[in-house]
Design an enzyme around this catalytic site. Structure first.
Site, PDB file in Angstrom:
ATOM      1  N   SER A 136      34.827 -30.584 -14.291  1.00 51.44           N
ATOM      2  CA  SER A 136      33.702 -30.353 -15.206  1.00 51.44           C
ATOM      3  C   SER A 136      34.172 -30.354 -16.644  1.00 51.44           C
ATOM      4  O   SER A 136      35.333 -30.114 -16.934  1.00 51.44           O
ATOM      5  CB  SER A 136      33.049 -29.018 -14.889  1.00 51.44           C
ATOM      6  OG  SER A 136      32.034 -28.774 -15.833  1.00 51.44           O
ATOM      7  N   LYS A 190      31.285 -27.813  -7.300  1.00 47.57           N
ATOM      8  CA  LYS A 190      31.012 -28.552  -8.544  1.00 47.57           C
ATOM      9  C   LYS A 190      29.540 -28.968  -8.593  1.00 47.57           C
ATOM     10  O   LYS A 190      28.892 -28.926  -9.644  1.00 47.57           O
ATOM     11  CB  LYS A 190      31.929 -29.780  -8.643  1.00 47.57           C
ATOM     12  CG  LYS A 190      31.569 -30.778  -9.759  1.00 47.57           C
ATOM     13  CD  LYS A 190      31.687 -30.157 -11.127  1.00 47.57           C
ATOM     14  CE  LYS A 190      31.621 -31.092 -12.320  1.00 47.57           C
ATOM     15  NZ  LYS A 190      30.745 -32.201 -12.349  1.00 47.57           N
ATOM     16  N   HIS A 193      27.577 -25.952  -9.483  1.00 50.49           N
ATOM     17  CA  HIS A 193      27.822 -25.728 -10.917  1.00 50.49           C
ATOM     18  C   HIS A 193      26.860 -26.596 -11.732  1.00 50.49           C
ATOM     19  O   HIS A 193      26.219 -26.124 -12.674  1.00 50.49           O
ATOM     20  CB  HIS A 193      29.286 -26.071 -11.230  1.00 50.49           C
ATOM     21  CG  HIS A 193      29.574 -26.326 -12.679  1.00 50.49           C
ATOM     22  ND1 HIS A 193      29.181 -27.483 -13.318  1.00 50.49           N
ATOM     23  CD2 HIS A 193      30.183 -25.571 -13.617  1.00 50.49           C
ATOM     24  CE1 HIS A 193      29.553 -27.417 -14.579  1.00 50.49           C
ATOM     25  NE2 HIS A 193      30.158 -26.275 -14.784  1.00 50.49           N
ATOM     26  N   ASN A 194      26.739 -27.851 -11.372  1.00 50.73           N
ATOM     27  CA  ASN A 194      25.845 -28.741 -12.118  1.00 50.73           C
ATOM     28  C   ASN A 194      24.385 -28.319 -11.950  1.00 50.73           C
ATOM     29  O   ASN A 194      23.592 -28.423 -12.888  1.00 50.73           O
ATOM     30  CB  ASN A 194      26.020 -30.193 -11.649  1.00 50.73           C
ATOM     31  CG  ASN A 194      27.281 -30.821 -12.206  1.00 50.73           C
ATOM     32  OD1 ASN A 194      28.246 -30.130 -12.500  1.00 50.73           O
ATOM     33  ND2 ASN A 194      27.284 -32.133 -12.327  1.00 50.73           N
ATOM     34  N   GLU A 197      23.801 -25.614 -14.195  1.00 48.91           N
ATOM     35  CA  GLU A 197      23.735 -26.197 -15.550  1.00 48.91           C
ATOM     36  C   GLU A 197      22.314 -26.718 -15.848  1.00 48.91           C
ATOM     37  O   GLU A 197      21.778 -26.497 -16.933  1.00 48.91           O
ATOM     38  CB  GLU A 197      24.770 -27.330 -15.608  1.00 48.91           C
ATOM     39  CG  GLU A 197      24.840 -28.124 -16.868  1.00 48.91           C
ATOM     40  CD  GLU A 197      25.838 -29.285 -16.699  1.00 48.91           C
ATOM     41  OE1 GLU A 197      26.964 -29.062 -16.194  1.00 48.91           O
ATOM     42  OE2 GLU A 197      25.480 -30.419 -17.058  1.00 48.91           O
TER      43      GLU A 197
END
Ligand code: NBP
Length: 485
Positions: A136, A190, A193-194, A197
């Site tokens: 990231s 990940k 995480h996105n 976001e």
């Protein structure tokens, strides 16, 4: 001076795919004292990297996969940074063929975690190690220190760990990289995480919308508000860049840049994957899913144009009779609350994925490695780490005593903001749905009881009773007696 290494030297790490991410990552490795083998399908990109940045460290450029593999120290370690999907599969096959037993192939692209699980099986069957690593931080992170989320076998981490630590971002002396868990764990984390976001960006957008169109503030003034917010609980990269974007004038017209940007948000798919995976795992990640829908709606240009031509009644739009400073503070608290819900839901999804796939992901690790290098880096992550340090089995992040205390101060402003937005006719999909999620969690009784009754009526799907064990059915089309199944 180009310090391109002699062919007799061997590289500690290799990078395949030298578009923006790969070349920045290769430079980061080189700048941190590693000899880096580099290869790209079209040799022009390899030559450009060496001619423009060859003096930043020791590189071994190759123009064939065979030469590239031969330039790596054993066990060989090569990171793939090519387009996700078929290109990644093609490169994995080439490397698997050219490499030997025990060598490590790392996919640093944004792969779907189920692809990573499949690839690991295929590569492991040929005696090579495969590590799906989420990286990231975009281009800037790749060059100056990303947050890295590697999955794959623990054995590979022993070899890879030090080299990844040499390029990762650091916070308080701790590198933002750790082994997340086996096979697809790194790419799964990940992905979430996105997703977080997406939600974080959406709630910031909703706060902006309320300040702009609720109390009529100009972008430059709102930029100042975000700068102030960045000095408090909301201190984060995304709040910081929001202030920058809002303060920016269009170089051509001098108008606020935000006013000349088409309001149709793009997406590359990781938010959508997070929502799909949440649905598959049965985890209510409402904040993330609403954020993906909000981007889709923003891009539904024809529908929006048709609706704007006075087609849809607005109902009565109320005047907002509030003190501006108080409303700004209410919006800050609503933003904080909705953001907290998005993180709480994201951590729920990670827990569910970890249980489903047997990964044993430790939430404390994530709160640690997301503090730097990545897009959702925020001061708030220290609090999340403390929450899981105090209780690794928290039923939900928002049930941590610190966050419960925060919610005491956030809940009333949050309700007021959702009411105000509704009366103003301003869309706040994540502020509002997160509040409904929160109230659903708190509710003593949910209408799910009625839904179970409906399901039993039309489909004999049966129901449980609150007063005793067992499974029951009502003979709806008969004498309406109760049957225990
Ligand atoms: P791109 O995703 O634009 O991919 C371009 C690279 O893929 C070039 O090196 C290209 O080689 C190579 N490639 C393709 Br296309 N097909 C290939 C094939 N069949 N065989 C070998 N190489 C092939 O690059 P990027 O934006 O640097 O992103 C790389 C990865 O990192 C992606 O998975 C992306 O999702 C991920 N990522 C990107 C960002 C970001 O901010 N951009 C952030 C985080 C993660 P060529 O030069 O010969 O065409």
């Amino acid at each position: 001076m180009t310090q391109t290494a002699e062919k007799t030297d061997l590289a500690q790490i290799g990078v395949v795919g030298l578009a923006v991410m790969g070349s920045n990552l290769a430079r980061n490795f080189a700048r941190n004292g590693n000899t880096v083998a580099v290869y790209n399908r079209s040799p022009e990109k390899t030559r450009a990297l060496i001619s423009e940045h060859g003096d930043e460290g020791a590189f071994i450029p190759s123009e064939t996969v065979e030469d590239f593999v031969a330039s790596l120290e054993r066990p060989r370690k090569a990171i793939i940074m090519v387009q996700a999907g078929a290109a990644t599969d093609a490169v994995i096959n080439q490397l698997t063929e050219a490499m030997d037993e025990g060598d490590i192939i790392i996919d640093g692209g944004n792969a779907l975690f189920t692809d990573t699980i499949r690839r690991e099986k295929e590569v492991a069957a040929k005696g090579r190690h495969f590590v799906g690593a989420g990286i990231s931080g975009g281009e800037e992170g790749a060059l100056n220190g990303p947050s890295i989320m590697p999955g794959g076998p623990a054995e590979s981490w022993e070899t890879l760990g030090p080299i990844l630590e040499s390029i990762a971002a650091e916070v308080d002396g701790t590198p933002c990289v750790t082994h997340i868990g086996p096979d697809g764990a790194g790419h799964f984390v990940k992905m979430v995480h996105n997703g977080i976001e997406y939600a974080d960006m959406q709630v910031i957008g909703e706060a902006y919308q309320l300040l702009r169109y609720g109390v009529g503030m100009e972008p430059a003034e709102i930029a100042e508000v975000f700068r102030e917010w960045n000095a408090g609980d909301l201190d984060s990269y995304l709040i910081e860049i929001t202030a920058e974007v809002l303060a920016q004038k269009d170089p051509e017209t001098g108008a606020p840049l935000v006013d000349v940007i088409v309001d149709a948000a793009g997406q590359k798919g990781t938010g959508r994957w997070t929502a799909i995976s949440g649905l598959e795992l049965g985890v209510p990640i409402t904040g993330i899913a609403e954020s993906v829908f909000a981007r889709a709606l923003s891009s539904a240009t024809a529908q929006r144009a048709a609706a704007q031509e006075g087609q849809l009644p607005s109902g009565t739009i109320a005047e907002l009779n509030v003190d501006k400073a108080e409303f700004v503070e209410d919006v800050r608290r609503a933003l904080y609350a909705a953001k907290l819900i998005a993180y709480s839901q994201g951590f729920d999804e990670i827990k569910a994925g970890s249980e489903e796939f047997g990964w044993n992901v430790d939430p404390r690790d994530l709160a640690t490695i997301w503090r730097g290098g990545c897009i959702i880096r925020a001061k708030f992550l220290d609090r999340i780490r403390e929450a899981y340090d105090n209780n690794a089995d928290l039923p939900a992040l928002i049930l941590d005593p610190y966050f419960k205390g925060e919610l005491e101060n956030l809940i009333d402003p949050w309700r007021r903001v959702v009411v105000a937005a509704t009366q103003l006719g301003l869309p706040v999909p994540v502020f509002a749905s997160s509040l409904s999620y929160y109230d659903s969690l708190r509710a003593e009784r949910l209408p799910a009881a009625l839904i179970q009754g409906q399901r039993d009526f039309f489909g004999a799907h049966t129901f449980k009773r609150v007063d005793r064990e067992g499974t029951f059915h009502i003979e709806w089309s008969g004498d309406r007696s109760l049957t225990e199944m």
